[in-house]
Design a protein around this motif. Structure first.
Motif, PDB file in Angstrom:
ATOM      1  N   PRO A   1       0.879  -1.278  -0.005  1.00  0.00           N
ATOM      2  CA  PRO A   1      -0.016   0.040  -0.048  1.00  0.00           C
ATOM      3  C   PRO A   1       0.887   1.118  -0.010  1.00  0.00           C
ATOM      4  CG  PRO A   1      -0.029  -0.986   2.165  1.00  0.00           C
ATOM      5  CD  PRO A   1       0.736  -2.136   1.105  1.00  0.00           C
ATOM      6  N   LYS A   2       0.375   2.151  -0.518  1.00  0.00           N
ATOM      7  CA  LYS A   2       1.020   3.592  -0.668  1.00  0.00           C
ATOM      8  C   LYS A   2       1.374   4.190   0.765  1.00  0.00           C
ATOM      9  CE  LYS A   2       0.346   8.460  -2.355  1.00  0.00           C
ATOM     10  NZ  LYS A   2      -0.628   9.263  -2.845  1.00  0.00           N
ATOM     11  N   SER A   3       0.709   3.922   1.749  1.00  0.00           N
ATOM     12  CA  SER A   3       1.008   4.444   2.983  1.00  0.00           C
ATOM     13  C   SER A   3       2.352   3.619   3.617  1.00  0.00           C
ATOM     14  CB  SER A   3      -0.084   4.220   4.056  1.00  0.00           C
ATOM     15  OG  SER A   3      -0.156   2.797   4.087  1.00  0.00           O
ATOM     16  N   TRP A   4       2.503   2.452   3.161  1.00  0.00           N
ATOM     17  CA  TRP A   4       3.767   1.754   3.818  1.00  0.00           C
ATOM     18  C   TRP A   4       4.972   2.092   2.818  1.00  0.00           C
ATOM     19  CZ3 TRP A   4       7.702  -1.176   1.735  1.00  0.00           C
ATOM     20  CH2 TRP A   4       8.125  -1.981   2.717  1.00  0.00           C
ATOM     21  N   ILE A   5       4.901   2.448   1.603  1.00  0.00           N
ATOM     22  CA  ILE A   5       5.777   2.837   0.931  1.00  0.00           C
ATOM     23  C   ILE A   5       6.277   4.302   1.279  1.00  0.00           C
ATOM     24  CG2 ILE A   5       6.468   3.736  -1.324  1.00  0.00           C
ATOM     25  CD1 ILE A   5       5.828   0.701  -1.621  1.00  0.00           C
ATOM     26  N   GLU A   6       5.437   5.334   1.739  1.00  0.00           N
ATOM     27  CA  GLU A   6       5.705   6.479   1.980  1.00  0.00           C
ATOM     28  C   GLU A   6       6.551   6.441   3.309  1.00  0.00           C
ATOM     29  OE1 GLU A   6       2.405   9.090   2.168  1.00  0.00           O
ATOM     30  OE2 GLU A   6       3.899  10.700   2.138  1.00  0.00           O
ATOM     31  N   LYS A   7       6.040   5.581   4.416  1.00  0.00           N
ATOM     32  CA  LYS A   7       6.458   5.543   5.542  1.00  0.00           C
ATOM     33  C   LYS A   7       8.075   4.819   5.432  1.00  0.00           C
ATOM     34  CE  LYS A   7       5.487   2.313   8.321  1.00  0.00           C
ATOM     35  NZ  LYS A   7       4.434   1.406   8.723  1.00  0.00           N
ATOM     36  N   THR A   8       8.179   4.034   4.429  1.00  0.00           N
ATOM     37  CA  THR A   8       9.586   3.444   4.533  1.00  0.00           C
ATOM     38  C   THR A   8      10.413   4.106   3.528  1.00  0.00           C
ATOM     39  OG1 THR A   8       8.101   1.332   4.524  1.00  0.00           O
ATOM     40  CG2 THR A   8      10.545   0.983   4.252  1.00  0.00           C
ATOM     41  N   MET A   9      10.025   4.480   2.437  1.00  0.00           N
ATOM     42  CA  MET A   9      10.902   5.002   1.362  1.00  0.00           C
ATOM     43  C   MET A   9      10.495   6.583   1.110  1.00  0.00           C
ATOM     44  SD  MET A   9      10.236   2.071  -1.400  1.00  0.00           S
ATOM     45  CE  MET A   9      11.480   2.544  -2.490  1.00  0.00           C
TER      46      MET A   9
ATOM     47  N   VAL B   1       7.410   6.685  -3.236  1.00  0.00           N
ATOM     48  CA  VAL B   1       6.163   6.798  -3.763  1.00  0.00           C
ATOM     49  C   VAL B   1       6.061   7.258  -5.072  1.00  0.00           C
ATOM     50  CG1 VAL B   1       3.838   8.050  -3.376  1.00  0.00           C
ATOM     51  CG2 VAL B   1       5.170   7.549  -1.374  1.00  0.00           C
ATOM     52  N   ARG B   2       6.932   7.967  -5.399  1.00  0.00           N
ATOM     53  CA  ARG B   2       6.821   8.495  -6.992  1.00  0.00           C
ATOM     54  C   ARG B   2       7.239   6.974  -7.731  1.00  0.00           C
ATOM     55  NH1 ARG B   2      10.319  13.895  -5.933  1.00  0.00           N
ATOM     56  NH2 ARG B   2       8.547  15.078  -5.008  1.00  0.00           N
ATOM     57  N   THR B   3       8.483   6.494  -7.320  1.00  0.00           N
ATOM     58  CA  THR B   3       8.815   5.246  -7.991  1.00  0.00           C
ATOM     59  C   THR B   3       7.689   4.167  -8.131  1.00  0.00           C
ATOM     60  OG1 THR B   3      11.309   5.671  -7.351  1.00  0.00           O
ATOM     61  CG2 THR B   3      10.450   3.398  -8.002  1.00  0.00           C
ATOM     62  N   TRP B   4       7.130   4.062  -6.981  1.00  0.00           N
ATOM     63  CA  TRP B   4       5.986   3.319  -6.813  1.00  0.00           C
ATOM     64  C   TRP B   4       4.607   3.506  -7.808  1.00  0.00           C
ATOM     65  CZ3 TRP B   4       0.756   4.236  -4.903  1.00  0.00           C
ATOM     66  CH2 TRP B   4       0.188   2.980  -4.475  1.00  0.00           C
ATOM     67  N   MET B   5       4.659   4.696  -8.073  1.00  0.00           N
ATOM     68  CA  MET B   5       3.449   5.427  -8.966  1.00  0.00           C
ATOM     69  C   MET B   5       3.899   5.070 -10.393  1.00  0.00           C
ATOM     70  SD  MET B   5       2.496   8.943  -7.139  1.00  0.00           S
ATOM     71  CE  MET B   5       1.289   9.289  -8.403  1.00  0.00           C
ATOM     72  N   GLU B   6       5.008   5.284 -10.669  1.00  0.00           N
ATOM     73  CA  GLU B   6       5.739   5.190 -11.969  1.00  0.00           C
ATOM     74  C   GLU B   6       5.569   3.680 -12.277  1.00  0.00           C
ATOM     75  OE1 GLU B   6       8.465   7.076 -13.936  1.00  0.00           O
ATOM     76  OE2 GLU B   6       7.135   8.714 -13.649  1.00  0.00           O
TER      77      GLU B   6
END
Length: 420
Positions: free
Chosen positions: A208-216, A221-226
DNA sequence: TCTGGGGTCCTAGGACCC
DNA sequence: TCTGGGGTCCTAGGACCC
């Protein structure tokens, strides 16, 4: 959609372009001072030689005739790079040069059915006209285009061009990509993610986005979206650079402030000349001097000193003077300095320079600007015929080891003088 | 013995303001 | 002894890229 054109093993390919006898052989290109490996042919990669390996660790392979080595020849690489870029520019409305060997082709508005064919033509044409092999990845975002170019490079069947244009292809590509190979996930983040059970790009996307944001953080988040096909990486193509840096490691360590000053003057003069070439001027001049971090037996010190100019400048006398003042701020005797450099930042267009209210040196600055223009015209041959008295005599590149330099095939006689 | 060079962006924390 | 709350800007350092 974006297309990323990426030259294969660029520095090695440049050497091969003019020495075809190197085709099919293991070849590596070394950094300045013949320090470490910065480019490898596929054959050298297959031998297990890693990026950044110090040269002395592979020298016996060279001595045994199992590996061919070349000192880096940036004049040649820059020349071949601009040839490749100009071919790419001619094929699409706009390109964004990302590095010496990579460019994004901005293909929006073009007929998508024709893009793969166009890219195949480019791969063929660039190889034929320059000798440089290129791979092109096509996808919805820059990060996915990077991924596609890896596949184009890795699998012969693609003939240099890989397209990711359906959700199925994207998912397949993500599942085949180790998390550390993602553009934007580096050597620090990768092991951290792997510990959380994220081994592939697909694993990452499924968090989930929240996990990505917290960790990275936000960049993650940008990479995750891309990776999901949503544009999130900003255009890096801007009018002018935000900073310009000239720095070198020394063949030997330097303790003496006088000797260090000579080098720093050279670096500052190079920065000033780069600024003028780009019609820019800088407010901030920083000098750094570092000890040798590989010598844990010696005292370590990594200082930077910064001078703010009241008026943005690009003239050599002023920038050299500021860099030397910054050096005096940080210099401490008793340390063995291995590397130093000058960075200029807070850069503006030279046409936008504003006078400062309490600046009484405008006459002096006008004279120094005039002197710098004369230096540029006299030095345009490539030789530093006119330099500050605080700079080193001889050519700027003197003292840099290049024991394995190939011929200067593509460049003019002035470059010959530069090197020899 | 010997380990490159040139960039970008983000973040945390300090200095400073009222 | 006790010591606010809300901003901005700058810098150093870290992470990333080639």
């Amino acid at each position: 959609m974006y297309a990323l054109a990426d030259c294969n093993n660029f520095f090695v390919s440049c050497e091969r372009a003019l020495q075809p006898q190197l085709e099919g052989k293991p070849v590596v290109v070394l950094s300045n001072n013949d320090g470490c490996v910065v480019a490898r042919s596929n054959e050298a990669k297959a031998m297990g030689i890693k990026m950044g390996t110090p040269f002395f660790k592979v020298k016996d392979l060279v001595d045994k005739g199992l590996l061919t080595v070349r000192s880096s020849n940036y004049t040649l690489y820059g020349d071949l790079s601009s040839r490749v870029m100009s071919i790419l520019s001619g094929a699409v409305p706009r390109i964004e040069v990302y590095s010496i060997d990579e460019a994004f082709l901005i293909i929006e508005g073009m007929d998508m059915t024709k893009i793969p064919g166009l890219c195949h033509d480019l791969v063929f044409k660039i190889r034929k006209w320059t000798g440089i092999p290129v791979s092109i990845g096509i996808a919805e975002t820059k990060t996915l285009a990077k991924l596609a170019s890896h596949f184009a490079k890795k699998y012969k069947g693609y003939h240099g061009v890989c397209v990711i244009d359906t959700p199925e292809k994207r998912e397949k590509a993500l599942s085949l990509t180790p998390v550390g190979d993602i553009w934007g996930v580096g050597f620090r983040m990768a092991p951290k993610l792997e510990k959380c059970g994220i081994l592939t790009a697909l694993d990452l996307v499924r968090r989930p986005k929240s996990w990505i944001e917290k960790t990275m953080s936000i960049t993650g988040v940008r990479t995750w979206m891309e990776l999901q096909g949503i544009d999130a990486v900003a255009d890096q193509d801007r009018e002018r650079r935000q900073s310009i840096c000239t720095s070198r490691s020394f063949a030997d360590m330097i303790s003496d402030e006088k000797e260090l000053s000579l080098r720093v003057s050279d670096f500052a003069a190079m920065c000033a000349s780069k600024l003028r070439r780009e019609h820019s001027a800088a407010y901030k001049i920083s000098t750094f001097a570092w000890t040798n971090s590989f010598r844990q037996d010696l005292a370590q010190y990594y200082p930077t000193g910064t001078i703010h100019l009241p008026v943005a400048s690009s003239n050599t006398p002023e920038i050299v003077q500021a860099a030397l003042r910054a050096l005096r701020m940080i210099y401490k005797p008793g340390f063995q300095y291995k590397r130093a450099g000058v960075t200029v930042s807070d850069i503006i267009d030279a046409g936008d320079i504003q006078a400062a209210l309490f600046d009484f040196d405008q006459n002096l600055r006008d004279k120094q600007d005039a002197i710098s223009r004369v230096m540029d015209s006299v030095n345009s041959s490539g030789r530093q015929l006119l330099r500050m008295a605080t700079q080193r005599p001889g050519h700027y590149a003197d003292g840099i080891r290049r024991d394995y330099c190939s011929g200067l095939y593509s460049t003019s006689w002035t470059d010959l003088i530069k090197v020899h």
